[in-house]
Scaffold this motif. Sequence first.
Motif, PDB file in Angstrom:
ATOM      1  N   GLU A 229      14.662  -0.440   0.986  1.00 30.06           N
ATOM      2  CA  GLU A 229      14.500  -1.143   2.263  1.00 30.06           C
ATOM      3  C   GLU A 229      13.336  -2.141   2.205  1.00 30.06           C
ATOM      4  OE1 GLU A 229      16.593   2.141   5.182  1.00 30.06           O
ATOM      5  OE2 GLU A 229      14.454   1.749   5.454  1.00 30.06           O
ATOM      6  N   HIS A 230      12.281  -1.771   1.485  1.00 30.10           N
ATOM      7  CA  HIS A 230      11.165  -2.712   1.334  1.00 30.10           C
ATOM      8  C   HIS A 230      11.633  -4.000   0.658  1.00 30.10           C
ATOM      9  CE1 HIS A 230       7.332  -0.010   1.714  1.00 30.10           C
ATOM     10  NE2 HIS A 230       8.094   0.024   2.800  1.00 30.10           N
ATOM     11  N   ALA A 231      12.524  -3.876  -0.314  1.00 30.10           N
ATOM     12  CA  ALA A 231      13.012  -5.079  -1.005  1.00 30.10           C
ATOM     13  C   ALA A 231      13.731  -5.995  -0.020  1.00 30.10           C
ATOM     14  CB  ALA A 231      13.921  -4.690  -2.164  1.00 30.10           C
TER      15      ALA A 231
ATOM     16  N   HIS B 214      14.003   0.018  12.306  1.00 30.20           N
ATOM     17  CA  HIS B 214      14.838   1.020  11.649  1.00 30.20           C
ATOM     18  C   HIS B 214      14.070   1.719  10.517  1.00 30.20           C
ATOM     19  CE1 HIS B 214      18.041   2.556   8.990  1.00 30.20           C
ATOM     20  NE2 HIS B 214      17.454   1.870   8.045  1.00 30.20           N
ATOM     21  N   HIS B 215      13.413   0.915   9.700  1.00 28.65           N
ATOM     22  CA  HIS B 215      12.672   1.448   8.553  1.00 28.65           C
ATOM     23  C   HIS B 215      11.521   2.351   9.026  1.00 28.65           C
ATOM     24  CE1 HIS B 215      10.837   1.466   4.567  1.00 28.65           C
ATOM     25  NE2 HIS B 215       9.698   1.103   5.117  1.00 28.65           N
ATOM     26  N   VAL B 216      10.795   1.881  10.040  1.00 30.86           N
ATOM     27  CA  VAL B 216       9.662   2.644  10.569  1.00 30.86           C
ATOM     28  C   VAL B 216      10.140   3.978  11.142  1.00 30.86           C
ATOM     29  CG1 VAL B 216       8.063   2.685  12.550  1.00 30.86           C
ATOM     30  CG2 VAL B 216       8.075   0.723  11.000  1.00 30.86           C
TER      31      VAL B 216
ATOM     32  N   VAL C 299       0.839  -1.204   0.000  1.00 30.92           N
ATOM     33  CA  VAL C 299       0.000   0.000   0.000  1.00 30.92           C
ATOM     34  C   VAL C 299       0.878   1.259   0.000  1.00 30.92           C
ATOM     35  CG1 VAL C 299      -1.604   1.315   1.447  1.00 30.92           C
ATOM     36  CG2 VAL C 299      -2.046  -1.088   0.985  1.00 30.92           C
ATOM     37  N   GLU C 300       1.974   1.206   0.734  1.00 31.23           N
ATOM     38  CA  GLU C 300       2.897   2.348   0.703  1.00 31.23           C
ATOM     39  C   GLU C 300       3.471   2.524  -0.707  1.00 31.23           C
ATOM     40  OE1 GLU C 300       4.658   2.759   5.243  1.00 31.23           O
ATOM     41  OE2 GLU C 300       5.795   1.549   3.816  1.00 31.23           O
ATOM     42  N   GLU C 301       3.893   1.425  -1.306  1.00 32.74           N
ATOM     43  CA  GLU C 301       4.527   1.519  -2.626  1.00 32.74           C
ATOM     44  C   GLU C 301       3.551   1.946  -3.718  1.00 32.74           C
ATOM     45  OE1 GLU C 301       6.811  -1.995  -3.597  1.00 32.74           O
ATOM     46  OE2 GLU C 301       7.723  -1.980  -1.608  1.00 32.74           O
TER      47      GLU C 301
ATOM     48  N   GLU D 269      12.662   5.762  10.204  1.00 31.53           N
ATOM     49  CA  GLU D 269      12.930   6.694   9.100  1.00 31.53           C
ATOM     50  C   GLU D 269      11.639   7.248   8.508  1.00 31.53           C
ATOM     51  OE1 GLU D 269      17.359   5.593   7.661  1.00 31.53           O
ATOM     52  OE2 GLU D 269      15.730   5.096   6.273  1.00 31.53           O
ATOM     53  N   GLU D 270      10.639   6.379   8.370  1.00 35.40           N
ATOM     54  CA  GLU D 270       9.356   6.870   7.847  1.00 35.40           C
ATOM     55  C   GLU D 270       8.753   7.894   8.798  1.00 35.40           C
ATOM     56  OE1 GLU D 270       7.820   3.176   5.076  1.00 35.40           O
ATOM     57  OE2 GLU D 270       6.949   3.380   7.067  1.00 35.40           O
ATOM     58  N   GLU D 271       8.691   7.529  10.074  1.00 37.37           N
ATOM     59  CA  GLU D 271       7.999   8.392  11.022  1.00 37.37           C
ATOM     60  C   GLU D 271       8.773   9.683  11.321  1.00 37.37           C
ATOM     61  OE1 GLU D 271       5.479   7.070  13.815  1.00 37.37           O
ATOM     62  OE2 GLU D 271       4.969   5.212  12.772  1.00 37.37           O
TER      63      GLU D 271
ATOM     64  N   PHE E 218       1.105   5.630  -1.138  1.00 37.15           N
ATOM     65  CA  PHE E 218       1.705   6.680  -0.307  1.00 37.15           C
ATOM     66  C   PHE E 218       3.041   7.182  -0.875  1.00 37.15           C
ATOM     67  CE2 PHE E 218       4.057   8.103   3.571  1.00 37.15           C
ATOM     68  CZ  PHE E 218       3.211   9.135   3.933  1.00 37.15           C
ATOM     69  N   TYR E 219       3.930   6.273  -1.167  1.00 45.14           N
ATOM     70  CA  TYR E 219       5.258   6.695  -1.642  1.00 45.14           C
ATOM     71  C   TYR E 219       5.184   7.535  -2.938  1.00 45.14           C
ATOM     72  CZ  TYR E 219       7.816   3.610   1.700  1.00 45.14           C
ATOM     73  OH  TYR E 219       8.338   3.000   2.808  1.00 45.14           O
ATOM     74  N   PRO E 220       4.451   7.088  -3.950  1.00 42.09           N
ATOM     75  CA  PRO E 220       4.415   7.901  -5.184  1.00 42.09           C
ATOM     76  C   PRO E 220       3.846   9.301  -4.937  1.00 42.09           C
ATOM     77  CG  PRO E 220       3.489   5.718  -5.582  1.00 42.09           C
ATOM     78  CD  PRO E 220       3.692   5.827  -4.105  1.00 42.09           C
TER      79      PRO E 220
END
Length: 162
Positions: A89-91, A123-125, A64-66, A127-129, A69-71
């Motif tokens: 990071e998703h990969a 770690h990923h979360v 859903v992010e890809e 960076e997003e937040e 949200f991300y675009p």
Amino acid sequence: MTSTPKNTAKHNNSAKIQDATALLHSDHVLVSGLFAQYEKTRSTPKKMELVSQICAELTVHAQVEEEIFYPAVKQALKDKELVPEATVEHATLKELISQVEGVPPDGEMFNAKIKVLSEYVKHHVKEEEDEIFPKAKATKLDMAALGAQMAGRKQELFAQRA
Ligand SMILES: [Fe+2]
Ligand SMILES: [Fe+2]
């Protein structure tokens, strides 16, 4: 630790409309709670159930992010760094998920994989937040509309997995 049963109560979705970052944040909190439960349990069936739930939540969330949200954020911010990094990071997340999804929890190597997955997600979360969400909120993006779109897509993706 009570989490809202938003993914099990599908009929309830329209009652609680979250904007985009609130929706993603709720997912982050939910998954972090599942990892915490995994650390505490010694029961193999419980571990299997938790891993299956963690993988489903993470996979749907990332998709859903890809897709949505991300675009939107990349375009609004004219970003050439944060979103591409998050996508890479998703990969890695998907690779880690593929190593544990549907695999019987068979001891220390399995536990190690879940631990690494949980640390990587943390770690990923972060960076997003800390980086992406504040910048996204400062744009003119319609976060309510994005949130509604993502909630609908999540429901669709969970239905496909069921
Ligand atoms: Fe993400
Ligand atoms: Fe996320």
